[in-house]
Design a protein around this motif. Structure first.
Motif: not given
Lengths: 551, 491
Positions: B375-378, B407-410, B456-460
């Motif tokens: 959702d792009g909220d990572g 963080e979310d990937l970890d 995560i970076r791009e938000g999409k």
């Protein structure tokens, strides 16, 4: 016997013992939720993971190392192994409960358990005696990494005394297994699947209960719930567990004699919970006994002696009541006196009573009074007996222990009562209705002395009423239907000027010039041990918390 | 060009092969008759062991070895045929059931004869209504012809087959979950040990076999062990001296789907590479291969660097993946791996049976994290670490190196590893569903990390070119594992 190495301890345990129990015997905590020693073991909480050691595949023979997978301590049982399979040539098993992997696994499982938990400890009844709280504190993380929305399943009313706060539930299924295995009634089950698992009773499509959790053992699910999901309506919001005192006692609800813990504060009894006894009640008790304590706290309790003046009962002083009784008793022949003991009373109460009858009143006509028989309920692993008195066996033996004593029961007793002039009836039976024959017999008595705890059908007919005490207010022993003699303990003070039953009898004896002089219940128990056949070992010191079985 | 070798599927397209008469014309039941006439039950079990038949259901455990664990002194024993084919991307058993059910019955007969079993339960996936209908009809015919029932073909054997439809749960394909469901309980796997071979259906010794495994039996008996072992590679496990044979013999029904021109079930020898397989299936649809799922949705993904991996049980295990059920899903450059993982995780979160803690609450958590990333909220933090060095102005000072922390990937990796650790191959759950969840989660994330970071970076969701999206083999944990074992060599 199996010889195992548990952490650094070398211990011997019975064959077939699991690691959780073996560790508990040696004060090593293996945290667990779904495991309960009275139920089957699904090993679904995964909290009791331990690290078993064994031969390493591919390594030289004799090399021992930790197994690849952790094992659940509740299902890992140890047995003595043949010599060639011994580890390090002497151990039947080597298990660690404190290795890094085990500690990490516990942390991980606790994190998962708390993912959907509402953390509403401040308003939760279980707080203070909650395994989730305790184990989180001792084995868990101090913060949550969960950012998502928590599941909020609804609060449910399962039955007359049980509420389910589904949000707090960790789906250990202890309650389901209890209903399947112990009560055999199977009301509870899991609905939905995966993270939406919920405990529930059978319901129609509209959500209307088809069957309630209303079996006579239903209250036990509240005890075995390791978290605050299943809550007793009776105890809801009454007290914090740590504010209550606890005393080991015996249930007075029926002749099974379930071991219980009475939890109380100075203002009354708050709840009764079962206590483990291998031969009597295992871990369980019935709801009749569990919820049957309310009369102890009743506002109607008799607090002062009463005497009948112009047909009305009026309160009076102890000295006045005792004098009145002594006058009436000394006027009649011993043959016209009937002394009736109570199956609700302790052995000590009844011993002093029979001593009073035999030595002071010189009568041999004794009777036994108790609660009317109820229904017997049999469950796969539990029985509620029809005899609703805790001490019928004990009272019968002890009342009849002196030479020539005849203990009358039933119709024979009421016939005798109908012909008697003075009857000293020790009741103490809550909510006892009188049958017609009983009422007629008691109405014919010239002078009825009733010793009771609450205004009752008996006190209505009495000429003098003496305020006695309940099981919660005195020390003593009960003998159950299978011959176990067990201790009950004083928890709260009797209300007003009510006195322990044997003390009242003793005062009466003194009033009549008798020489009965005991100071505490233990002293009477010693006298019982000396004088009553079969009770030779039944002193309070010997009985302890476990009770002793008569031959 | 590799050719298909049709053995199980040989008569799949023969008209009316589902009837006894046609099946009989094509050697039907002759293998069973040969088994009874020429071999003792123990000899059949030995043949299966020698043939190196591995269970086709997913775990790839040696069938002969499994049979040897069944205590022969406890009666009754049961055979349980697992036809609950529900692994996403797998659809080979259903063709056997729908088109050639007599083959399965013959396999069951041979297994029953070899193991002295009288009762067989076929647990069919609930959605396979046609398959169940066809199998039931075939069973009826077999009863009429005397191959089932009491005193089969005057041999004194009593063999009965009962079919039982599932109710649609993925976990009922797990052998103990299947047994529980068959017994009429909630489909929740049991703790092991005891294994089904010792305490299975109704707590009696039970052989649980996949449809495809059972269908192999007539051909092993009919054509002999030697013929069977010619197909597929046999490796030597050099941890043992002399190297222990690790056979991957026979054919496998590969279910190829995804971005290929001719998706479908292909019966091929074990041991072909991914590249060869894609070729067999009509070649890639699209420009280049981005990823291949080699064994159903729970298998760790393979990158385009790993297309030379042989698709057999041993090679894929060494590549830190698995052949599983043989459901191969090919993805081309247009596919977004985050999206793929989200799809798979939604499936697993929905299908977790909810019995044990880590899976019940860990699986939806993993799904939620992937959902958040998609959702792009990572969550991502840039941290600056003080570092002493020459600054831009040419002086000594703090050069202030920055580092991106996802963080979310970890968290994703950590939570998935807490359900089941893919590095040590240990799980805290009751069954292997746990590892089926964390395998894709961790492998997708590690092998296609740039795409997750981009999301995560791009938000999409951002679909990167294949070369950019893939972690190079030397940094890829599984690839390193794959090239290490010299201990396994062709015998």
């Amino acid at each position: 016997m199996a010889f195992i190495k548990l952490n650094d301890l070398e211990i011997e345990v019975e064959d077939g013992t699991n690691i959780v129990e073996a560790a508990r015997e040696h004060d090593i905590e293996v945290p667990h939720y779904c495991y309960h020693s009275g139920l089957s073991r699904p090993a679904n909480c995964r909290m009791c993971l331990v690290e078993p050691y064994g031969p390493i595949p591919g390594a030289p023979p004799g090399t021992i190392g930790p197994a690849r997978q952790l094992a659940t301590g509740c299902t890992l049982t140890v047995r003595s192994a043949p010599p060639e399979r011994k580890l390090e040539e002497k151990y039947d098993a080597i298990v660690r409960t404190d290795s890094e992997r085990v500690i990490k696994a516990r942390e991980d499982i606790l994190e998962f358990l708390l993912v959907h938990h509402p953390l509403d400890c401040p308003v939760c009844d279980q707080a203070g005696e909650c395994d989730l709280q305790d184990f989180s504190y001792r084995h868990g993380h101090d913060k949550s990494r969960y950012l998502e929305v928590k599941n909020v399943p609804p609060k449910k009313d399962l039955g007359p005394d049980v509420l389910l706060y589904s949000t707090r539930c960790i789906v250990c299924t202890r309650c389901i297994r209890f209903c399947d295995e112990v009560s055999g009634s199977g009301e509870l089950g899991l609905i939905n699947r995966g993270s939406h698992d919920e405990i529930d009773i059978p319901r129609s499509h509209e959500g209307i209960p088809i069957q309630l959790l209303d079996n006579k053992l239903a209250g036990n699910v509240v005890d075995i719930c390791p978290v605050g999901a299943l809550i007793s309506k009776d105890f809801l919001f009454k007290s914090r567990p740590w504010f209550m005192e606890k005393a080991n006692s015996v249930c007075s609800g029926c002749s099974v004699g379930c071991n219980v813990t009475v939890e109380y504060k100075t203002d009354g009894v708050y709840r009764i919970k079962p206590r483990f006894h291998e031969d009597i009640n295992q871990h369980w008790m019935c709801d009749d006994g569990r919820l049957g304590y309310h009369y102890v706290n009743s506002d109607d309790r008799l607090q002062l002696p009463q005497k009948r003046v112009d047909g009305e009962l009026v309160t009076t002083q102890w000295a006045d009541a005792l004098t009145l009784i002594a006058e009436n008793l000394s006027e009649v022949d011993a043959a016209d006196i009937v002394v009736i003991g109570s199956a609700q009373g302790t052995n000590e109460d009844n011993y002093v009573l029979q001593q009073f009858a035999h030595d002071v009143l010189k009568t041999t006509q004794l009777g036994l009074f108790g609660q009317l028989p109820g229904e017997e309920h049999k469950f796969p692993q539990f029985t509620i007996e029809a005899d609703k008195n805790p001490n019928t066996a004990g009272a019968r033996t002890i009342l009849g222990s002196a030479n020539g004593n005849v203990v009358l029961e039933g119709d024979a007793l009421w016939e005798k009562v109908a012909g008697a002039k003075v009857v000293y009836l020790v009741s103490g039976v809550p909510e006892r209705a009188l049958e017609d024959a009983e009422r007629e017999a008691l109405e014919k008595v010239d002078f009825l002395i009733a010793q009771d705890v609450l205004p009752s059908a008996v006190t209505e007919l009495a000429d003098v009423v003496l305020p006695g005490t309940t099981f919660a207010e005195k020390d003593g022993t009960f003998t159950n239907s299978t011959g176990w003699v067990q201790r009950i303990r004083k928890t709260i003070d009797p209300p007003g000027e009510a006195q322990v039953d044997w003390e009242i009898t003793q005062q009466l004896a003194k009033q009549l010039g008798g020489e009965i002089d005991y100071h505490f219940a233990g002293e009477i128990a010693i006298a019982i041990a000396e004088n009553v056949a079969g009770y030779g070992d039944a002193t309070h010191q010997n009985i302890g918390d476990a009770g002793i079985k008569l031959d | 060009m590799v050719q298909e070798r049709r053995i199980l599927y040989e008569h799949l397209d023969t008209p009316n092969i589902n009837t006894y008469d046609v099946f009989r014309q094509h050697d039907g039941y002759t293998r069973f008759e040969k088994a009874i006439a020429e071999y003792q039950p123990e000899e059949i079990a030995d043949m299966v062991k020698e043939a190196g038949l591995k269970g086709r259901g997913g775990a790839g455990f040696s069938t002969g070895e499994k049979w040897s664990f069944v205590p022969r002194d406890i009666e009754p024993r049961y055979l349980c045929c697992n036809a609950d084919e529900s692994e996403p991307g797998t659809f080979s058993n259903r063709y056997v059931l729908e088109k050639n059910p007599h083959l399965l019955i013959e396999g069951i007969l041979i297994c029953c004869y070899a193991m002295g079993i009288e009762t067989t339960y076929v647990y069919i996936r609930g959605e396979f209504t046609l398959g169940k209908k066809m199998l039931d009809a075939a069973i009826k015919e077999a009863y009429e012809q005397g191959y089932l029932g009491e005193n089969v073909r005057d041999t004194g054997l009593n063999i009965n087959i009962y079919t039982h439809p599932g109710a649609g749960a993925y976990i009922c394909g797990e052998e103990t979950g299947l047994i529980e469901s068959l017994e009429g309980k909630r489909g929740q796997p049991r703790n092991k040990p005891p294994f089904p071979a010792v305490q299975g259906v109704f707590m009696k010794p039970t052989v649980v076999q996949n449809v495809e495994t059972l269908c192999n039996l007539p051909f092993i008996v009919g054509n002999g062990v030697e013929w069977y072992t010619q197909m597929g590679p046999t490796y030597g496990d050099a941890r043992f001296d002399p190297p222990k044979a690790d056979p991957n013999t026979g054919t496998k029904l590969y279910c190829i789907s995804g971005d290929v021109n001719e998706p479908g079930v292909y019966e091929l020898d074990l041991g072909l590479t991914c590249t060869e397989l894609i070729e067999v299936a009509g070649g890639l649809r699209g420009e280049e291969v981005k990823a291949v799922i080699p064994g159903g949705s729970s298998a760790p993904i393979l990158t385009h660097y790993e297309l030379d991996t042989r698709l057999d049980f041993t090679s894929l295990t060494l590549a830190k993946s698995m052949l599983g059920s043989g459901g191969i899903i090919v993805m081309n450059e247009t596919r977004n791996i985050v999206d793929c993982l989200l799809n798979i995780m939604k499936f697993y979160a929905h299908e977790s049976c909810g019995q044990c803690t880590p899976c019940r609450w860990g699986t939806p958590w993993v799904r939620d994290i992937v959902q958040r990333i998609a959702d792009g909220d990572g969550r991502q933090t840039t941290i600056t670490r003080p570092k002493f060095g020459v600054t831009e102005s040419g002086r000594w000072g703090d050069t202030g190196e920055t580092e991106e922390i996802y963080e979310d990937l970890d968290l994703l990796e950590n939570v998935a590893n807490n359900i089941a650790n893919v590095d040590t191959m240990t799980w805290n759950t009751i069954c292997v569903f746990g590892i089926a969840v964390s395998w894709p989660a961790v492998s997708y994330m590690r092998k296609f990390r740039p795409e997750f970071e981009a999301a995560i970076r791009e938000g999409k969701l951002v679909t990167l070119p294949v070369a950019e999206a893939t972690v190079p083999p030397e940094e890829n944990y599984a690839y390193q594992q794959r090239i290490i074992p010299k201990e396994f060599a062709d015998l």
